[in-house]
Design an enzyme around this catalytic site. Structure first.
Site, PDB file in Angstrom:
ATOM      1  N   CYS A  97       0.818  -1.219   0.000  1.00  0.00           N
ATOM      2  CA  CYS A  97       0.000   0.000   0.000  1.00  0.00           C
ATOM      3  C   CYS A  97       0.849   1.265   0.000  1.00  0.00           C
ATOM      4  O   CYS A  97       0.321   2.367  -0.173  1.00  0.00           O
ATOM      5  CB  CYS A  97      -0.925   0.001   1.203  1.00  0.00           C
ATOM      6  N   HIS A 388      -9.757   2.049  -1.273  1.00  0.00           N
ATOM      7  CA  HIS A 388      -8.308   1.849  -1.176  1.00  0.00           C
ATOM      8  C   HIS A 388      -7.813   0.869  -2.240  1.00  0.00           C
ATOM      9  O   HIS A 388      -7.617  -0.308  -1.962  1.00  0.00           O
ATOM     10  CB  HIS A 388      -8.006   1.352   0.253  1.00  0.00           C
ATOM     11  N   CYS A 418       0.664   2.808   6.043  1.00  0.00           N
ATOM     12  CA  CYS A 418       1.089   1.458   6.450  1.00  0.00           C
ATOM     13  C   CYS A 418       1.052   0.551   5.224  1.00  0.00           C
ATOM     14  O   CYS A 418       0.301   0.792   4.283  1.00  0.00           O
ATOM     15  CB  CYS A 418       0.156   0.922   7.519  1.00  0.00           C
TER      16      CYS A 418
HETATM   17  C1  CAA Z   1      -2.399  -3.875   1.863  1.00  0.00           C
HETATM   18  C2  CAA Z   1      -1.461  -2.993   2.570  1.00  0.00           C
HETATM   19  O1  CAA Z   1      -0.286  -2.919   2.145  1.00  0.00           O
HETATM   20  C3  CAA Z   1      -1.856  -2.228   3.804  1.00  0.00           C
HETATM   21  C4  CAA Z   1      -3.303  -1.918   3.984  1.00  0.00           C
HETATM   22  O2  CAA Z   1      -3.821  -0.915   3.566  1.00  0.00           O
HETATM   23  S1  CAA Z   1      -4.193  -3.068   4.800  1.00  0.00           S
HETATM   24  C5  CAA Z   1      -5.848  -2.892   4.207  1.00  0.00           C
HETATM   25  C6  CAA Z   1      -6.056  -3.743   3.031  1.00  0.00           C
HETATM   26  N1  CAA Z   1      -7.450  -3.839   2.717  1.00  0.00           N
HETATM   27  C7  CAA Z   1      -8.218  -4.848   3.127  1.00  0.00           C
HETATM   28  O3  CAA Z   1      -7.764  -5.730   3.826  1.00  0.00           O
HETATM   29  C8  CAA Z   1      -9.644  -4.834   2.679  1.00  0.00           C
HETATM   30  C9  CAA Z   1     -10.500  -5.301   3.771  1.00  0.00           C
HETATM   31  N2  CAA Z   1     -11.886  -5.289   3.371  1.00  0.00           N
HETATM   32  C10 CAA Z   1     -12.578  -6.423   3.060  1.00  0.00           C
HETATM   33  O4  CAA Z   1     -12.026  -7.522   3.023  1.00  0.00           O
HETATM   34  C11 CAA Z   1     -14.055  -6.292   2.819  1.00  0.00           C
HETATM   35  O5  CAA Z   1     -14.352  -5.038   2.294  1.00  0.00           O
HETATM   36  C12 CAA Z   1     -14.870  -6.499   4.154  1.00  0.00           C
HETATM   37  C13 CAA Z   1     -14.664  -7.948   4.632  1.00  0.00           C
HETATM   38  C14 CAA Z   1     -14.405  -5.533   5.244  1.00  0.00           C
HETATM   39  C15 CAA Z   1     -16.339  -6.214   3.941  1.00  0.00           C
HETATM   40  O6  CAA Z   1     -16.780  -6.909   2.850  1.00  0.00           O
HETATM   41  P1  CAA Z   1     -18.337  -7.049   2.528  1.00  0.00           P
HETATM   42  O7  CAA Z   1     -18.990  -7.923   3.547  1.00  0.00           O
HETATM   43  O8  CAA Z   1     -18.435  -7.418   1.101  1.00  0.00           O
HETATM   44  O9  CAA Z   1     -18.863  -5.574   2.773  1.00  0.00           O
HETATM   45  P2  CAA Z   1     -20.166  -4.870   2.244  1.00  0.00           P
HETATM   46  O10 CAA Z   1     -21.134  -5.876   1.695  1.00  0.00           O
HETATM   47  O11 CAA Z   1     -19.782  -3.757   1.387  1.00  0.00           O
HETATM   48  O12 CAA Z   1     -20.737  -4.250   3.564  1.00  0.00           O
HETATM   49  C16 CAA Z   1     -21.401  -5.029   4.558  1.00  0.00           C
HETATM   50  C17 CAA Z   1     -22.589  -4.212   5.063  1.00  0.00           C
HETATM   51  O13 CAA Z   1     -22.086  -3.037   5.678  1.00  0.00           O
HETATM   52  C18 CAA Z   1     -22.756  -1.887   5.132  1.00  0.00           C
HETATM   53  N3  CAA Z   1     -21.818  -0.765   5.137  1.00  0.00           N
HETATM   54  C19 CAA Z   1     -20.546  -0.764   4.702  1.00  0.00           C
HETATM   55  N4  CAA Z   1     -20.006   0.458   4.865  1.00  0.00           N
HETATM   56  C20 CAA Z   1     -20.961   1.233   5.429  1.00  0.00           C
HETATM   57  C21 CAA Z   1     -20.987   2.591   5.834  1.00  0.00           C
HETATM   58  N5  CAA Z   1     -19.927   3.393   5.718  1.00  0.00           N
HETATM   59  N6  CAA Z   1     -22.143   3.076   6.349  1.00  0.00           N
HETATM   60  C22 CAA Z   1     -23.200   2.274   6.485  1.00  0.00           C
HETATM   61  N7  CAA Z   1     -23.238   0.965   6.124  1.00  0.00           N
HETATM   62  C23 CAA Z   1     -22.121   0.463   5.602  1.00  0.00           C
HETATM   63  C24 CAA Z   1     -23.137  -2.327   3.725  1.00  0.00           C
HETATM   64  O14 CAA Z   1     -24.223  -1.576   3.234  1.00  0.00           O
HETATM   65  C25 CAA Z   1     -23.515  -3.757   3.933  1.00  0.00           C
HETATM   66  O15 CAA Z   1     -24.835  -3.777   4.462  1.00  0.00           O
HETATM   67  P3  CAA Z   1     -25.898  -4.898   3.942  1.00  0.00           P
HETATM   68  O16 CAA Z   1     -25.297  -6.210   4.373  1.00  0.00           O
HETATM   69  O17 CAA Z   1     -27.139  -4.508   4.658  1.00  0.00           O
HETATM   70  O18 CAA Z   1     -25.932  -4.738   2.459  1.00  0.00           O
END
Ligand code: CAA
Length: 431
Positions: A97, A388, A418
């Site tokens: 990242c 992201h 990070c």
């Molecule tokens: C990589 C590097 O070098 C360093 C880094 O940056 S580390 C970070 C790397 N990134 C990650 O690891 C990504 C992590 N994220 C994920 O794996 C996935 O997005 C997650 C597991 C977190 C979620 O996935 P998901 O279940 O498909 O999410 P999603 O369906 O969008 O949302 C679930 C619920 O929350 C709700 N929701 C999400 N964001 C919301 C918000 N801001 N406000 C209100 N509701 C929200 C959605 O509407 C959804 O509701 P319903 O089930 O009623 O439809």
């Protein structure tokens, strides 16, 4: 032995502008766009905005975290698809990242040393178009078949094929040495530091509100090129508030310590970004006004495998080194851009800098770095709201912070990102 060259004083490095396509949640509007498509549109948007058509730049440096093997030199192929002079050299970097910011450091350092006068740094990622590899068994069988000198030898090699070899190898968002995902690692760190669900949801809500406000005041008008009919980040929910966020189920962590949800974690995202950097002289010759100066940068890594440090804690180590080298304190900044991999990442980093034991024992400091003015943090939104696309986040942050400093009429900003592998990339900008 006499030196063969005369050492030159480093030159100031200007950030002249940036461009990105709106970021999109994966498997959405960019599902069929490749990394090369998105990066080409982004770099070409920058070329159009700053009149760079036909220009031979010193170099273009960019990268992707999720890269297909066919993208041998993704950045060079991208350059050949833009209106830049095809004689512009280009190459890929990968620092998880931190890729976009690392690319900017490489370009900035060459400009500072007088090796090049101007360059573009960028990054791109598609979680939709992730590279799927064949199994090791199938790969070895195909290599053996390819080495065969006759049809009989080829047929013999292929008899080694087993049904299990046809199972594809799909990239996972996990650390190879621990088998834990980024989110699972972060959940352990959040529990270790006692980061509350409420604090995470507050940070997430603020990210959406700040990003929405920035769009509404036209902040991104000259930082963004609409793409495939999308003109705003598709993850942005201007109505996101703590009340709604507090209803979401935890997705990482276990038991009462499980505080991380889809709302306070970044979504999987597609997108690209790029920034234009140059020497002061090149900027003047091209009648371009610097938004800000790229002052200094630092990278750090932590041993999250054998030690007890959190995977995403390296910026907590990189920042004090950067501050010491520049004779600055943590409070000497007008703006702080701390990448919101997860809300908990930002909160643990801030808490670590406030913690006397962490600062003494881990950072070797006599006193804690202290707290920051939270009203100066991620003022135009960050990754929780924008999304992201891993390698594109650095370029988004550099361009937004440079523009913010220019709008404010001066000041100093700190960037903290990070990265997977227990690494962190941080930088200082000034206007
Ligand atoms: C990589 C590097 O070098 C360093 C880094 O940056 S580390 C970070 C790397 N990134 C990650 O690891 C990504 C992590 N994220 C994920 O794996 C996935 O997005 C997650 C597991 C977190 C979620 O996935 P998901 O279940 O498909 O999410 P999603 O369906 O969008 O949302 C679930 C619920 O929350 C709700 N929701 C999400 N964001 C919301 C918000 N801001 N406000 C209100 N509701 C929200 C959605 O509407 C959804 O509701 P319903 O089930 O009623 O439809």
């Amino acid at each position: 032995m006499a030196p063969t060259t005369t050492p030159r004083a480093p030159r100031r490095v200007a950030i002249l502008g940036g461009n990105r396509i709106p970021f999109a949640r994966s498997n959405g509007p960019y599902a069929k766009a490749s990394n090369q498509d998105m990066l080409t549109a982004t770099v070409d948007g920058l070329v159009a905005r700053y009149g760079l058509a036909g220009e031979r730049l010193g170099e273009v440096v960019a990268g992707a975290v999720l890269k297909h093997s066919r993208d041998f030199n993704l950045t060079r192929e991208t350059v050949l698809g833009t209106r830049l002079d095809p004689a512009t050299p280009a190459y890929d970097v990968q620092q998880a990242c931190g890729t976009g910011l690392e690319a900017a450091i490489l370009v900035a350092n060459k400009i500072a040393l007088g090796q090049i006068d101007a360059g573009i740094a960028g990054g791109v990622d598609s979680a939709s178009d992730a590279p799927i590899a064949v199994s090791e068994g199938l790969r070895q069988t195909l290599l053996a078949a390819n080495r065969a000198r006759s049809a009989t030898e080829r047929a013999k090699a292929l008899t080694g094929l087993r049904p299990g070899h046809l199972v594809p190898s799909i990239p996972e968002n996990v650390e190879p040495r621990t088998g834990l995902s980024m989110g699972e690692h972060m959940a352990l760190t959040a529990a270790q530091w006692g980061i509350t669900r409420e604090a995470q949801d507050e940070l997430a809500a603020a990210s959406h509100q700040h990003l929405a406000a920035a769009y509404d005041r036209g902040f991104f008008d000259d930082l963004l090129t609409p793409y495939l009919g999308v003109s705003r980040d598709t993850n942005l929910r201007p109505d996101s508030d703590v009340a709604k966020l507090s209803t979401l189920k935890p997705v990482f962590g276990k038991g009462p310590d499980a505080t991380m949800t889809a709302g306070n974690s970044t979504p999987l995202t597609d997108g690209a970004s790029a920034v234009l950097l140059a020497s002061e002289e090149w900027a003047t010759e091209h009648r371009l006004t610097p938004l800000a100066w790229f002052v200094d940068a630092e990278t750090a890594a932590v041993d999250y495998v054998h030690g007890d440090e959190g995977l995403l804690m390296a910026p907590a180590y990189a920042v004090p080194r950067l501050l010491a080298r520049n004779g600055l304190s943590l409070q000497d900044f007008d703006y702080y851009e701390i990448h919101e991999a997860f809300a908990a990442t930002v909160l643990t980093t801030l808490k670590a800098w406030e913690d006397p034991d962490f600062c003494r024992e881990r950072l070797g400091l006599d006193a804690p770095l202290g707290s920051i003015d939270r009203s100066r943090l991620n003022v135009n939104g960050s990754s929780l709201a924008a999304g992201h696309p891993f390698a594109a986040t650095g370029g988004r942050i550099v361009a937004s912070l440079a523009k913010q400093l220019e709008e404010a009429g001066g000041g100093r900003g700190l960037i903290s990102i990070c990265a997977a592998g227990g690494q962190g990339v941080v930088a200082i900008l000034e206007a």
